[in-house]
Design an enzyme around this catalytic site. Structure first.
Site, PDB file in Angstrom:
ATOM      1  N   ARG A 221       0.822  -1.226   0.000  1.00 29.32           N
ATOM      2  CA  ARG A 221       0.000   0.000   0.000  1.00 29.32           C
ATOM      3  C   ARG A 221       0.852   1.270   0.000  1.00 29.32           C
ATOM      4  O   ARG A 221       0.450   2.292   0.570  1.00 29.32           O
ATOM      5  CB  ARG A 221      -0.954   0.010   1.186  1.00 29.32           C
ATOM      6  CG  ARG A 221      -1.888  -1.188   1.204  1.00 29.32           C
ATOM      7  CD  ARG A 221      -3.149  -0.943   1.959  1.00 29.32           C
ATOM      8  NE  ARG A 221      -3.938  -2.170   1.996  1.00 29.32           N
ATOM      9  CZ  ARG A 221      -3.888  -3.061   2.985  1.00 29.32           C
ATOM     10  NH1 ARG A 221      -3.091  -2.865   4.006  1.00 29.32           N
ATOM     11  NH2 ARG A 221      -4.634  -4.143   2.942  1.00 29.32           N
TER      12      ARG A 221
ATOM     13  N   LYS B 216       1.445  11.002 -12.608  1.00 34.65           N
ATOM     14  CA  LYS B 216       0.862   9.924 -13.402  1.00 34.65           C
ATOM     15  C   LYS B 216       1.810   8.730 -13.396  1.00 34.65           C
ATOM     16  O   LYS B 216       2.983   8.862 -13.716  1.00 34.65           O
ATOM     17  CB  LYS B 216       0.626  10.380 -14.844  1.00 34.65           C
ATOM     18  CG  LYS B 216      -0.581  11.275 -14.994  1.00 34.65           C
ATOM     19  CD  LYS B 216      -0.904  11.513 -16.473  1.00 34.65           C
ATOM     20  CE  LYS B 216      -2.156  12.368 -16.611  1.00 34.65           C
ATOM     21  NZ  LYS B 216      -2.486  12.625 -18.027  1.00 34.65           N
TER      22      LYS B 216
ATOM     23  N   GLU C 127       7.489  18.817 -26.179  1.00 35.11           N
ATOM     24  CA  GLU C 127       6.675  19.176 -24.999  1.00 35.11           C
ATOM     25  C   GLU C 127       7.068  20.554 -24.478  1.00 35.11           C
ATOM     26  O   GLU C 127       6.233  21.303 -23.962  1.00 35.11           O
ATOM     27  CB  GLU C 127       6.834  18.142 -23.875  1.00 35.11           C
ATOM     28  CG  GLU C 127       6.401  16.726 -24.226  1.00 35.11           C
ATOM     29  CD  GLU C 127       4.880  16.562 -24.419  1.00 35.11           C
ATOM     30  OE1 GLU C 127       4.115  17.404 -23.915  1.00 35.11           O
ATOM     31  OE2 GLU C 127       4.485  15.587 -25.091  1.00 35.11           O
TER      32      GLU C 127
ATOM     33  N   LYS D 223       4.171  23.382 -16.189  1.00 36.25           N
ATOM     34  CA  LYS D 223       3.325  22.190 -16.054  1.00 36.25           C
ATOM     35  C   LYS D 223       2.891  22.004 -14.592  1.00 36.25           C
ATOM     36  O   LYS D 223       1.731  21.670 -14.318  1.00 36.25           O
ATOM     37  CB  LYS D 223       4.049  20.941 -16.558  1.00 36.25           C
ATOM     38  CG  LYS D 223       3.154  19.728 -16.445  1.00 36.25           C
ATOM     39  CD  LYS D 223       3.645  18.473 -17.137  1.00 36.25           C
ATOM     40  CE  LYS D 223       2.643  17.350 -16.843  1.00 36.25           C
ATOM     41  NZ  LYS D 223       3.040  16.060 -17.386  1.00 36.25           N
TER      42      LYS D 223
ATOM     43  N   GLU E 133      -7.094  15.922 -13.476  1.00 38.09           N
ATOM     44  CA  GLU E 133      -7.467  16.129 -14.878  1.00 38.09           C
ATOM     45  C   GLU E 133      -8.971  16.245 -15.108  1.00 38.09           C
ATOM     46  O   GLU E 133      -9.525  15.626 -16.010  1.00 38.09           O
ATOM     47  CB  GLU E 133      -6.888  14.978 -15.726  1.00 38.09           C
ATOM     48  CG  GLU E 133      -6.671  15.398 -17.173  1.00 38.09           C
ATOM     49  CD  GLU E 133      -5.760  14.452 -17.929  1.00 38.09           C
ATOM     50  OE1 GLU E 133      -5.361  13.419 -17.362  1.00 38.09           O
ATOM     51  OE2 GLU E 133      -5.437  14.764 -19.086  1.00 38.09           O
TER      52      GLU E 133
ATOM     53  N   ARG F 249      -6.288  20.981 -16.580  1.00 43.81           N
ATOM     54  CA  ARG F 249      -5.138  20.154 -16.939  1.00 43.81           C
ATOM     55  C   ARG F 249      -5.231  19.655 -18.377  1.00 43.81           C
ATOM     56  O   ARG F 249      -4.236  19.280 -18.984  1.00 43.81           O
ATOM     57  CB  ARG F 249      -5.025  18.972 -15.966  1.00 43.81           C
ATOM     58  CG  ARG F 249      -3.754  18.145 -16.170  1.00 43.81           C
ATOM     59  CD  ARG F 249      -3.465  17.252 -14.982  1.00 43.81           C
ATOM     60  NE  ARG F 249      -2.321  16.391 -15.231  1.00 43.81           N
ATOM     61  CZ  ARG F 249      -1.801  15.586 -14.331  1.00 43.81           C
ATOM     62  NH1 ARG F 249      -2.293  15.547 -13.112  1.00 43.81           N
ATOM     63  NH2 ARG F 249      -0.766  14.826 -14.622  1.00 43.81           N
TER      64      ARG F 249
ATOM     65  N   ASN G 218      -3.160  18.691 -23.131  1.00 43.18           N
ATOM     66  CA  ASN G 218      -3.434  17.835 -24.292  1.00 43.18           C
ATOM     67  C   ASN G 218      -3.156  18.547 -25.607  1.00 43.18           C
ATOM     68  O   ASN G 218      -3.256  17.939 -26.673  1.00 43.18           O
ATOM     69  CB  ASN G 218      -4.900  17.384 -24.292  1.00 43.18           C
ATOM     70  CG  ASN G 218      -5.160  16.363 -23.213  1.00 43.18           C
ATOM     71  OD1 ASN G 218      -4.235  15.742 -22.699  1.00 43.18           O
ATOM     72  ND2 ASN G 218      -6.428  16.198 -22.862  1.00 43.18           N
TER      73      ASN G 218
ATOM     74  N   HIS H 148      -1.816  16.907 -28.669  1.00 43.26           N
ATOM     75  CA  HIS H 148      -1.827  15.466 -28.394  1.00 43.26           C
ATOM     76  C   HIS H 148      -3.020  14.725 -28.973  1.00 43.26           C
ATOM     77  O   HIS H 148      -2.966  13.517 -29.145  1.00 43.26           O
ATOM     78  CB  HIS H 148      -1.765  15.218 -26.879  1.00 43.26           C
ATOM     79  CG  HIS H 148      -0.381  15.394 -26.332  1.00 43.26           C
ATOM     80  ND1 HIS H 148       0.260  16.613 -26.332  1.00 43.26           N
ATOM     81  CD2 HIS H 148       0.501  14.507 -25.795  1.00 43.26           C
ATOM     82  CE1 HIS H 148       1.470  16.471 -25.803  1.00 43.26           C
ATOM     83  NE2 HIS H 148       1.635  15.210 -25.468  1.00 43.26           N
TER      84      HIS H 148
ATOM     85  N   HIS I 281      -1.546  11.788 -30.773  1.00 46.41           N
ATOM     86  CA  HIS I 281      -1.774  10.384 -30.419  1.00 46.41           C
ATOM     87  C   HIS I 281      -2.248   9.569 -31.611  1.00 46.41           C
ATOM     88  O   HIS I 281      -1.862   8.412 -31.774  1.00 46.41           O
ATOM     89  CB  HIS I 281      -2.811  10.276 -29.300  1.00 46.41           C
ATOM     90  CG  HIS I 281      -2.234  10.509 -27.939  1.00 46.41           C
ATOM     91  ND1 HIS I 281      -2.984  10.982 -26.885  1.00 46.41           N
ATOM     92  CD2 HIS I 281      -0.980  10.323 -27.464  1.00 46.41           C
ATOM     93  CE1 HIS I 281      -2.201  11.094 -25.812  1.00 46.41           C
ATOM     94  NE2 HIS I 281      -0.983  10.714 -26.142  1.00 46.41           N
TER      95      HIS I 281
ATOM     96  N   HIS J  34       7.310   9.703 -29.754  1.00 45.69           N
ATOM     97  CA  HIS J  34       6.160  10.423 -29.212  1.00 45.69           C
ATOM     98  C   HIS J  34       6.231  11.906 -29.592  1.00 45.69           C
ATOM     99  O   HIS J  34       5.262  12.498 -30.066  1.00 45.69           O
ATOM    100  CB  HIS J  34       6.136  10.268 -27.687  1.00 45.69           C
ATOM    101  CG  HIS J  34       5.067  11.074 -27.007  1.00 45.69           C
ATOM    102  ND1 HIS J  34       3.731  10.759 -27.096  1.00 45.69           N
ATOM    103  CD2 HIS J  34       5.130  12.197 -26.226  1.00 45.69           C
ATOM    104  CE1 HIS J  34       3.022  11.648 -26.407  1.00 45.69           C
ATOM    105  NE2 HIS J  34       3.838  12.523 -25.868  1.00 45.69           N
TER     106      HIS J  34
END
Lengths: 343, 343
Positions: free
Chosen positions: B106, B128, B170, B210, B220, B224, B228, B231, B235, B250
């Site tokens: 945990r 993330k 980025e 950021k 998000e 936030r 994107n 993206h 993507h 990427h």
């Protein structure tokens, strides 16, 4: 504990909660028992058949593989971030389901409907989720609070007595940690009327006590260790019993663990010995007869390896009096071996 | 961002942090590259050989199986709740390592040392973590903030140019979302001196931007989504490229995604077209030549299935001017297809 609802109408509460959380779709996690007996109370929800996930009973199914099975269904069926997972079952189901929900797409919401007494008074609060790993209990998991917990004691009516007693051991523990009055009240509970409004009130008190402790120390850095009362010895008994393939419930082990730790409390923390006598009498009168599962030496060694001890030696939570306790009380091996003799 | 340290002496910062966190034992997660090149900067730490865990490069290794491998080592070696996991590598390593640490018993603490520009300016902040599942990126994971992130740009000196450009996309995005001055500054950066103090300052600004956004909206739900930018189209390009087995980073995909979304911004949100021209020129001048990875229609369909769209149709983050943006801007199919023509 504002996210916990005590009710005798789980179905209408669930309806209300689902209206409130407004998910795009709902998934349901059950075991074979709750699929057969509890889901029918909720049939008017028309859960999609493909959205009902069943994990068979048995501690060996509390695994990463079971979590992956849940993720597979969620992923395959296109669950989204605002989907909701409803976990209906004992602690195994709410623990795995809570873990799976917390990790799917970095967290979807879940609603827990614990259907055993143990899950209602223990697993329902505190946000502990997890699965076993390499034979170690809850080795993989996280703290994650469900959106809502619905506690309905009508589900308890059909449980076998031993399962009831397993959960009741935790209620005794909570009472011991609360007050003298709480101890008297719990020992007079009518265990033949689990579905009564009176028993629901006892459950609520028990959960409220635990919720207070957890709120003060959510990640178990200090005072939450109080809840380990009876569990240091209890876990050792439980592990030995599992090793021997015995049918020994968690609560049976905790009950006998409490007898030992109450004895230690009398010797080390000045607990009045009549509490030790009173509880011991109750446990001996209600719980299965204790058979020596292991040599005292072996039980001691198991305690040494309990993950909750942060250093060598064995720390206990001991009672000074009902409602007053000390955490991290270090005991010598000889004292522990002596206390184990009372089993 | 008080948990992020910008330094050109990762080793001494790590020493200090380990002293501060005082773990009983330290585990290290690396990939083959960082094991060979970065770990030697830190050799005087004498990490136990059995405590060094290596995950090979490659997106297919960002899996639940890799996480289980980490848990196996931690469990086998007797890691405890106060152990620390140090993740040294690109985003793949910090994402899996962060996830594994957050779920072990945990939650144990982790320290991230991102060694690629992309991981430094993007994965380093926001908490993330995750692994891929059933071919879906980061399908299983949680939000979990590391104890500390150590950003040392000396690790960038040995990276191939294309990897640098991937992270730099980025930084361009962050600059576009920050201000006109930030855009001018970033387009003048000296990409041949990644290890300079000047470049470290640029990284710090990018991360600070950021961090500000993430702090305002950690899970998000709203603002936030600004991140994107580039993206949604990016993507789709990336997925098509992967399907075709292309060597497409990427950041390459995001760079070309930004060109399309800047065009949409001019048409839909009143962005001055000279920003579109300026950025397009820079990207065409520095990034690999764009080859059509898929029919416009296919790219559009991929966007429809992007998990970040909460309803049918495609929502974009668009720029009104540098530093001013709108999230959830809905675009019609015809508008999107037209914009894709600028690729």
């Amino acid at each position: 504990m504002e996210n916990i609802v005590f009710t005798r109408e789980a179905d209408s509460v669930l309806r209300e909660k689902l209206q409130h959380t407004a998910p795009e779709d709902v998934y349901v996690l059950v075991d074979n028992n709750t699929r057969n007996y509890c889901l029918e109370t909720l049939t008017h929800f028309h859960f999609l058949k493909e959205h009902i996930i069943t994990i068979p009973e048995g501690e060996h199914n509390k695994s990463l593989e079971s979590a992956a099975r849940i993720w597979n269904v969620l992923s395959e069926q296109g669950a989204r971030r605002n989907s909701v997972l409803v976990n209906i079952g004992g602690g195994l189901i709410t623990d795995i389901g809570g873990f799976a929900a917390a990790c799917f797409k970095r967290g979807i919401r879940c609603i827990n409907i614990p259907t055993t007494l143990l899950a209602q008074v223990d697993a329902s609060v505190g946000g502990k989720t997890g699965v076993n790993f390499r034979g170690l209990k809850n080795e993989i998991g996280i703290f994650s609070i469900p959106e809502c917990v619905i506690i309905d004691n009508r589900f308890l009516a059909s449980l076998p007595e031993r399962q009831i007693l397993s959960g009741f051991a935790e209620m005794i523990k909570h009472a011991l940690l609360t007050s003298e009055e709480a101890v008297d009240e719990i020992l007079q509970a009518d265990l033949t009327r689990m579905e009564s409004a009176e028993f629901l009130a006892l459950i609520e008190k028990s959960v409220a006590f635990k919720a207070g402790i957890v709120e003060a120390d959510p990640t178990e850095k200090g005072i939450r260790k109080a809840l380990n009362f009876g569990h240091t010895v209890g876990h050792a008994i439980e592990s030995s019993a599992i090793e021997r393939g015995w049918e020994w419930y968690h609560g049976d082990a905790v009950a006998y663990g409490m007898i030992v730790e109450l004895y230690l409390s009398v010797r080390q923390s000045g607990l009045d010995s009549r509490y030790y006598e009173k509880i011991r009498k109750f446990i001996r009168g209600h719980y299965p007869v204790y058979k020596p599962v292991a040599e005292k030496e072996d039980l001691y060694n198991l305690m040494l390896h309990d993950k909750k001890n942060e250093q060598a030696g064995v720390n206990f939570t001991l009672l000074c009096s009902p409602g007053e306790f000390e955490i991290n009380h270090y005991c010598e091996k000889t004292e522990i071996i002596e206390a184990l003799s009372v089993l």
